[in-house]
Design an enzyme around this catalytic site. Structure first.
Site, PDB file in Angstrom:
ATOM      1  N   GLN A   1       0.748  -1.095  -0.119  1.00 56.42           N
ATOM      2  CA  GLN A   1       0.005   0.024   0.014  1.00 56.42           C
ATOM      3  C   GLN A   1       0.783   1.296  -0.040  1.00 56.42           C
ATOM      4  O   GLN A   1       0.342   2.323  -0.016  1.00 56.42           O
ATOM      5  CB  GLN A   1      -0.780   0.116   1.318  1.00 56.42           C
ATOM      6  CG  GLN A   1      -2.155  -0.881   1.329  1.00 56.42           C
ATOM      7  CD  GLN A   1      -2.900  -1.060   2.508  1.00 56.42           C
ATOM      8  OE1 GLN A   1      -2.922  -1.784   3.065  1.00 56.42           O
ATOM      9  NE2 GLN A   1      -3.450   0.159   2.703  1.00 56.42           N
TER      10      GLN A   1
ATOM     11  N   GLU B   1     -13.310   4.817   4.354  1.00 60.15           N
ATOM     12  CA  GLU B   1     -13.254   4.339   5.772  1.00 60.15           C
ATOM     13  C   GLU B   1     -14.478   4.612   6.630  1.00 60.15           C
ATOM     14  O   GLU B   1     -14.666   3.893   7.652  1.00 60.15           O
ATOM     15  CB  GLU B   1     -12.006   4.350   6.485  1.00 60.15           C
ATOM     16  CG  GLU B   1     -11.684   6.027   6.958  1.00 60.15           C
ATOM     17  CD  GLU B   1     -10.175   6.091   7.543  1.00 60.15           C
ATOM     18  OE1 GLU B   1      -9.388   5.392   7.102  1.00 60.15           O
ATOM     19  OE2 GLU B   1     -10.305   6.887   8.761  1.00 60.15           O
TER      20      GLU B   1
ATOM     21  N   ARG C   1      -8.841  -0.187   7.459  1.00 59.81           N
ATOM     22  CA  ARG C   1      -9.903   0.641   6.893  1.00 59.81           C
ATOM     23  C   ARG C   1     -10.506   1.760   7.958  1.00 59.81           C
ATOM     24  O   ARG C   1     -11.519   2.200   8.153  1.00 59.81           O
ATOM     25  CB  ARG C   1     -11.153  -0.089   6.487  1.00 59.81           C
ATOM     26  CG  ARG C   1     -11.824   0.333   5.379  1.00 59.81           C
ATOM     27  CD  ARG C   1     -12.744  -0.291   4.641  1.00 59.81           C
ATOM     28  NE  ARG C   1     -13.396   0.716   3.403  1.00 59.81           N
ATOM     29  CZ  ARG C   1     -14.105  -0.036   2.525  1.00 59.81           C
ATOM     30  NH1 ARG C   1     -13.933  -1.352   2.224  1.00 59.81           N
ATOM     31  NH2 ARG C   1     -14.391   0.897   1.426  1.00 59.81           N
ATOM     32  N   CYS C   2      -9.446   2.227   8.625  1.00 57.66           N
ATOM     33  CA  CYS C   2      -9.598   3.248   9.680  1.00 57.66           C
ATOM     34  C   CYS C   2      -8.304   4.231   9.814  1.00 57.66           C
ATOM     35  O   CYS C   2      -7.276   3.607   9.420  1.00 57.66           O
ATOM     36  CB  CYS C   2     -10.204   2.873  10.881  1.00 57.66           C
ATOM     37  SG  CYS C   2      -8.896   2.824  12.061  1.00 57.66           S
TER      38      CYS C   2
HETATM   39  O1  CDP Z   1      -7.331   6.884   0.942  1.00 57.75           O
HETATM   40  P1  CDP Z   1      -8.262   5.794   0.089  1.00 57.75           P
HETATM   41  O2  CDP Z   1      -8.134   5.775  -1.411  1.00 57.75           O
HETATM   42  O3  CDP Z   1      -8.751   4.817   1.008  1.00 57.75           O
HETATM   43  O4  CDP Z   1      -9.838   6.446   0.208  1.00 57.75           O
HETATM   44  P2  CDP Z   1     -10.643   7.812  -0.003  1.00 57.75           P
HETATM   45  O5  CDP Z   1      -9.685   8.751  -0.490  1.00 57.75           O
HETATM   46  O6  CDP Z   1     -11.582   8.075   1.128  1.00 57.75           O
HETATM   47  O7  CDP Z   1     -11.364   7.497  -1.556  1.00 57.75           O
HETATM   48  C1  CDP Z   1     -11.666   6.171  -1.891  1.00 57.75           C
HETATM   49  C2  CDP Z   1     -12.344   6.413  -3.281  1.00 57.75           C
HETATM   50  O8  CDP Z   1     -13.487   7.156  -3.325  1.00 57.75           O
HETATM   51  C3  CDP Z   1     -11.225   7.427  -4.085  1.00 57.75           C
HETATM   52  O9  CDP Z   1     -10.269   6.796  -4.676  1.00 57.75           O
HETATM   53  C4  CDP Z   1     -12.357   7.947  -4.941  1.00 57.75           C
HETATM   54  O10 CDP Z   1     -12.513   7.099  -6.172  1.00 57.75           O
HETATM   55  C5  CDP Z   1     -13.839   7.901  -4.323  1.00 57.75           C
HETATM   56  N1  CDP Z   1     -14.112   9.225  -3.668  1.00 57.75           N
HETATM   57  C6  CDP Z   1     -14.737   9.976  -4.197  1.00 57.75           C
HETATM   58  O11 CDP Z   1     -15.238   9.976  -5.546  1.00 57.75           O
HETATM   59  N2  CDP Z   1     -15.089  11.451  -3.785  1.00 57.75           N
HETATM   60  C7  CDP Z   1     -14.587  11.671  -2.624  1.00 57.75           C
HETATM   61  N3  CDP Z   1     -14.847  12.909  -2.017  1.00 57.75           N
HETATM   62  C8  CDP Z   1     -13.734  10.760  -1.796  1.00 57.75           C
HETATM   63  C9  CDP Z   1     -13.497   9.531  -2.544  1.00 57.75           C
END
Ligand code: CDP
Length: 788
Positions: free
Chosen positions: A224, A741, A371-372
Site C-alpha cells: 500500500q 473508511e 480501513r480506519c
Molecule cells: O485513501 P483511500 O483511497 O482509501 O480512500 P478515499 O480517498 O477515502 O476514497 C476512496 C475512493 O472513493 C477514491 O479513490 C475515490 O475514487 C472515491 N471518492 C470520491 O469519488 N469522492 C470523494 N470525496 C472521496 C472519495
C-alpha cells in the site's frame, strides 16, 4: 461563440476505467508475475506461542528434491539482514533466532524450484523448542510475575509495558466529573473491541529479483506504500535506494494489511541476494490471518460526565492496548495511539482525558489501521456507545440527545477538547436526513407496539466524525518520513495526458477518479487522461494509500498539479492570442479573451503549441508536478441508523434496515463513493456480528482460517440504503474529504446500539462484539425471553 469542448464536472458517475481489465480477469497481481529461473520461498513457522529455540536442523529439508537452500535467522544475522524497523520505531526480527514470541512466527525460509518443493522442505525442517510461559491476556502482561517477553529491549523497557500515553486536561476533566457526580449524571462502560484482521482477498507476497551485474534489486510487492517500502529496503539491505525498484501491480485489497513490512519480504530479498535468482514468496490464507498485522484489540474503560439536562461536559477514557510481540502498530510517531483522541466525536465536550497503556503479549504483532485512520474506529465506537448509554440513563431518545449535543454548524472550524481542529461539518443535517429517510418516528412507534407483544426490535444510531487525510507532515510520519503526497502530469502534444500519483490503489478506482479531477481542472475528457501508480522508478514519491488519505492528499496534489499545467497553458494562450494573461478567461477546456469569446484556444491547441510554437521565454512542454503537504486533516462524518429484529428462538439478529448518510465533502464520483460505502459497511458488519481473532490460553490462534474466522459475504450483508449531504472541506483544493473508511468506522456501533436497544428494557446496557446468536440467546435465556 465558444468552441465545443468536453466539460467534465466533478460528481459524474463515470464508469470505472479499471473495470475493463478486472471484469475480464486481466488484472495483474504479484502472484501472476512469472520470471525466468524463479525460485519459490516458503516459511517454517513456530507451532508454539513462546519458546526458546534449541536447535534448527535443515539437513532433511536439503535432501528434498527441488530444495535449493534453507535460510535461518543466524544466516540473516551474518548478512546483517535480520532486522526490520517497525512503523512506530521498534525493531522486529525477521527470522527468530533464540526465541519465538507468538504462534506462526517466522523461523526459517526454505527456497526451492517450485512452491510444492518449498512446502515439502518446510515440513522437513526440524526445530527443537523449549516451551516458556505464555502471556495471552494483556491485563496479566503487567503482573509482577509475568514473564518478560522482550528481554532484547529490557534496558529501555524493563516490563511488558510498551508505553503509557495520555492527552487532555486531567485536572479540568476530573473536576467536571466530580461536579457531575453531584449535580448531573456520570455514565461508565467497559468495552472490548476484539482483535480482527483486514483479510484482503489477495494475501501478502512479493518477488525479489536481484541482479549482481547491475546491482539492481526489483521487488514486486503487495504494497500500500511502495515508496516507503523502497526506502526501508535500502536501510535494511544497504543497497543504494536508486538501485531498488518496487513495483506494486494490481493489489487485491489492502485495508491496512499491506502497509507494514513483513518478514517474508525480507526473506525473499535475502534469498535473491544469496541465490542471484528471483525468489517469490506468497503467503497462504492461514499465514495471512495468523502472522500479518491484526487490527483493534483495545480494552476500553470510558466515562461521560453530563449535566442533568444531558449536556455533555467531560469524557474520560482509559485503554489497554494489546500490541502482541512487537510494537508494530501503524501510527505516526507523535501519536502513540494513533488518532484515538478523536474520541470526543461529534459532540461539544468541554474537557477530556485519554490514557492508553500498550503492552506486549504472545500474539502476532500489528495494530494496523484496518480501513480506519489509526484507531478512529475504536474512538468512534466508544463515544457512540456511551452516548446511547447516557440517553438511556436520562430517559431521552438517543437521536434527541445527539441533536442537543452536536457541535453546531456555525462552530466550524472547531477546536476539540483534545486539540483537533475539525474543518467543516453539519451533523444535524446528516442525522435529520437519515431519520427522515428511515422514518425514525414511525420506527419508534412500531417498536413500542411490538414490545407490548413481546417482540424484540431495536433501533441503533451512530453519528460519527471521521478524521482522514494525514499529514500535515509536521505532525504525521511513517518511519520518520513526513506524510505528504504527490502527482506528476504530462500533457502530450495531442492533448492527451498521463499522470503519475504517489498513492497506490487496491480497489479504490484512482485510475478513474484521479483522471476525473484532472479532466475537471483542464476541461479534458477523463478518457484522455491515464493514471499510473505503484512503480517507484516512475511515480513521484508518495506515502501510500491507507486511512482514506488518497483523495484528501494525493487528490489535492492532483488538482494542484493540474492547476500548474493550466497556469502554463494560460501563458501560452496569452502569447498565441497576443494579449496579456490577465485579459484571458478560463472556461473548462479553453482560454478566451475577455469580452471576445470567439477568440480563444482550447487546451488541446495549447498543448500542441507547447511543443511546436512555445513562447521563446518559456520552457517547451506541458507538464507539472506537485507535492502536497495538507494544512489540516479532513473530517468526513455521517449518521447511520440500523433497525434489527431479534429471533427469540435462536438469538439471531436480523438487520431489517440500515440507512447510511455520509458526508465526504465534494464527491468526485457518486457511483464509486456508493461502492466504497457498501464495502465499508460490510466491513463494519463483520466485527459487529461475525469476526474475531481470539487465542486460547496457550496462545493458539483460534481464527487462523476462513472456517473459524467468520467473514461475512453478500449472503449475510443486508440491503444497504445510502444517501449523502455535502459539506465541502474549506482547505482542500476541490473541497473533497475521504470516504473509504467512514462506513467501517461508523457502522459497528449502529448495529450494537440497535441490539442493545432491543434488549434495554430488560436491563442490558452493553454487549461486546461480535454479537453472535449464542451471546444473544444466552441473554434471552437469562432474562426468560426465549420462545419455545
Ligand atoms: O485513501 P483511500 O483511497 O482509501 O480512500 P478515499 O480517498 O477515502 O476514497 C476512496 C475512493 O472513493 C477514491 O479513490 C475515490 O475514487 C472515491 N471518492 C470520491 O469519488 N469522492 C470523494 N470525496 C472521496 C472519495
Amino acid at each position: 461563440m465558444s468552441t465545443a469542448v468536453h466539460t467534465h464536472v466533478l460528481g459524474e458517475a463515470y464508469k470505472r476505467k479499471e473495470d475493463a481489465r478486472f471484469i475480464r480477469g486481466q488484472g495483474k497481481y504479484v502472484d501472476d508475475v512469472q520470471l525466468p529461473g524463479m525460485l519459490y520461498g516458503a516459511i517454517v513457522r513456530s507451532p508454539s506461542a513462546h519458546a526458546l529455540i534449541k536447535h534448527i536442523d535443515s539437513s532433511q529439508a536439503l535432501q528434498v528434491p527441488g530444495v535449493v537452500t534453507v535460510i535461518t535467522g543466524k544466516d540473516l544475522e551474518a548478512a546483517g539482514l535480520n532486522w526490520m524497523p517497525t512503523l512506530p520505531g521498534d525493531t522486529e526480527i525477521v527470522l527468530a533466532v533464540e526465541r519465538v514470541l507468538y504462534q506462526m512466527q517466522e523461523v526459517a525460509l526454505v527456497v526451492a524450484t517450485s512452491r510444492y518443493a518449498a512446502a515439502d522442505g518446510v515440513a522437513a525442517v526440524e526445530v527443537d523448542y523449549d516451551p516458556l510461559p505464555v502471556v495471552v491476556d494483556p491485563r496479566k502482561a503487567l503482573d509482577p510475575d509475568a514473564p518478560l517477553l522482550r528481554p532484547d529491549k529490557k534496558d529501555k523497557q524493563p516490563t511488558n509495558q510498551i508505553y503509557h500515553w495520555e492527552v487532555g486536561d486531567r485536572a479540568a476533566t476530573d473536576a467536571a466529573f466530580a461536579d457531575s457526580a453531584v449535580n448531573g449524571v456520570v455514565v461508565k462502560q467497559d468495552i472490548y473491541i476484539p482483535r480482527i484482521h483486514p483479510a484482503p482477498i489477495e494475501t501478502c507476497g512479493c518477488i525479489a529479483d536481484y541482479h549482481a551485474a547491475t546491482g539492481k534489486l526489483t521487488v514486486w510487492l503487495t504494497s500500500q506504500a511502495p515508496h516507503v517500502h523502497r526506502t526501508i529496503f535500502a536501510w535494511v539491505t544497504g543497497l543504494p535506494e536508486h538501485r531498488i525498484r518496487v513495483i506494486s501491480p494490481d493489489v487485491g485489497g489492502g485495508f491496512g494489511n499491506k502497509v507494514p513490512l513483513y518478514p517474508g519480504y525480507l526473506c525473499a530479498i535475502a534469498a535473491s541476494l544469496k541465490t542471484g535468482k528471483p525468489v517469490k514468496w506468497i503467503e497462504d490464507r492461514s499465514e495471512n490471518l495468523s502472522s500479518t498485522s491484526f487490527a483493534r484489540d483495545y480494552h476500553i474503560h470510558a466515562e461521560i460526565a453530563a449535566d442533568k439536562a444531558g449536556n455533555v461536559q467531560a469524557l474520560r477514557v482509559h485503554t489497554l492496548a494489546d500490541h502482541g510481540a512487537f510494537h508494530t502498530a501503524a501510527q505516526p510517531r507523535q501519536f502513540p495511539a494513533g488518532l484515538f483522541h478523536i474520541c470526543t466525536g461529534s459532540y461539544d465536550f468541554k474537557h477530556a482525558l485519554v490514557e492508553v497503556d500498550a503492552v506486549h503479549t504472545n500474539k502476532a504483532p500489528g495494530g494496523v489501521a484496518y480501513r480506519c485512520s489509526f484507531r478512529v474506529t475504536e474512538a468512534s465506537f466508544l463515544i457512540e456507545r456511551l452516548m446511547d448509554t447516557l440517553a438511556r440513563d436520562l430517559g431521552k431518545d438517543p437521536a434527541e440527545l445527539r441533536l442537543e449535543n452536536f457541535i453546531k454548524p456555525e462552530a466550524f472550524p472547531y477546536r476539540s477538547a483534545l486539540n483537533w481542529t475539525y474543518d467543516s461539518g453539519n451533523y444535524e443535517a446528516a442525522l435529520k436526513l437519515a431519520m427522515k429517510k428511515i422514518d425514525y418516528a414511525g420506527l419508534r412507534r412500531e417498536q413500542a407496539e411490538k414490545r407490548t407483544r413481546g417482540e424484540l426490535m431495536g433501533i441503533g444510531i451512530s453519528s460519527f466524525t471521521e478524521i482522514v487525510g494525514a499529514g500535515p507532515g509536521k505532525h504525521f510520519d511513517i518511519v520518520g518520513i513526513q506524510m505528504f503526497d504527490s502527482c506528476e502530469i504530462r500533457v502530450h502534444p495531442t492533448g492527451k495526458a498521463l499522470a503519475r500519483i504517489g498513492v497506490q490503489q487496491q480497489g479504490h478506482s484512482h485510475e478513474t477518479t484521479f483522471a476525473q479531477i484532472i479532466a475537471a481542472e483542464l476541461g479534458l475528457s477523463p478518457d484522455d487522461v491515464d493514471i499510473e501508480h505503484g512503480d517507484t522508478d516512475t511515480a513521484p514519491y508518495g506515502l501510500g494509500t491507507y486511512g482514506s488519505r488518497s483523495t484528501p492528499v494525493a487528490g489535492a496534489a492532483t488538482a494542484m498539479a493540474a492547476r500548474k499545467v493550466r497556469d502554463k497553458a494560460r501563458k501560452i494562450a496569452a502569447y498565441l492570442l497576443e494579449v496579456g494573461e490577465e485579459d484571458l478567461e478560463w472556461e473548462p477546456g479553453r482560454f478566451f479573451v475577455k469580452g471576445a469569446p470567439d477568440k480563444g484556444k482550447t487546451i488541446q491547441e495549447l498543448a500542441f503549441a507547447a511543443y511546436t510554437n512555445c513562447p521563446p521565454y518559456l520552457e517547451p512542454g506541458l507538464e507539472a508536478v506537485n507535492y502536497y503537504d495538507p494544512p489540516n486533516l479532513t473530517y468526513p462524518f455521517g449518521s447511520y441508523i440500523c433497525v434489527v429484529d431479534l429471533d427469540r428462538g435462536t438469538g439471531e439478529v436480523h438487520i431489517r434496515r440500515f440507512m447510511a448518510v455520509d458526508d465526504c465533502g465534494t464527491v468526485i464520483n457518486p457511483m464509486i463513493v456508493e461502492g466504497q460505502v457498501h464495502g465499508g459497511l460490510t466491513q463494519g458488519l463483520a466485527p459487529a456480528m461475525y469476526e474475531e481473532l481470539s487465542y486460547d490460553e496457550d496462545g493458539n490462534i483460534r481464527g487462523g482460517n476462513f472456517q473459524d474466522y467468520l467473514m461475512p459475504t453478500a449472503m449475510e450483508a443486508p440491503r444497504w440504503e445510502t444517501d449523502r449531504t455535502v459539506t465541502p472541506s474549506p482547505h482542500h483544493p476541490i473541497g473533497a474529504k475521504g470516504v473509504a473508511e467512514s462506513p467501517t468506522v461508523g457502522s459497528p456501533q449502529a448495529i450494537v446500539n440497535a441490539v442493545v436497544d432491543a434488549l434495554a428494557h430488560v436491563g442490558i446496557r452493553h454487549i461486546d462484539m461480535p454479537i453472535t446468536p449464542e451471546k444473544v440467546w444466552n441473554i434471552l435465556n437469562e432474562k426468560g425471553l426465549t420462545s419455545d
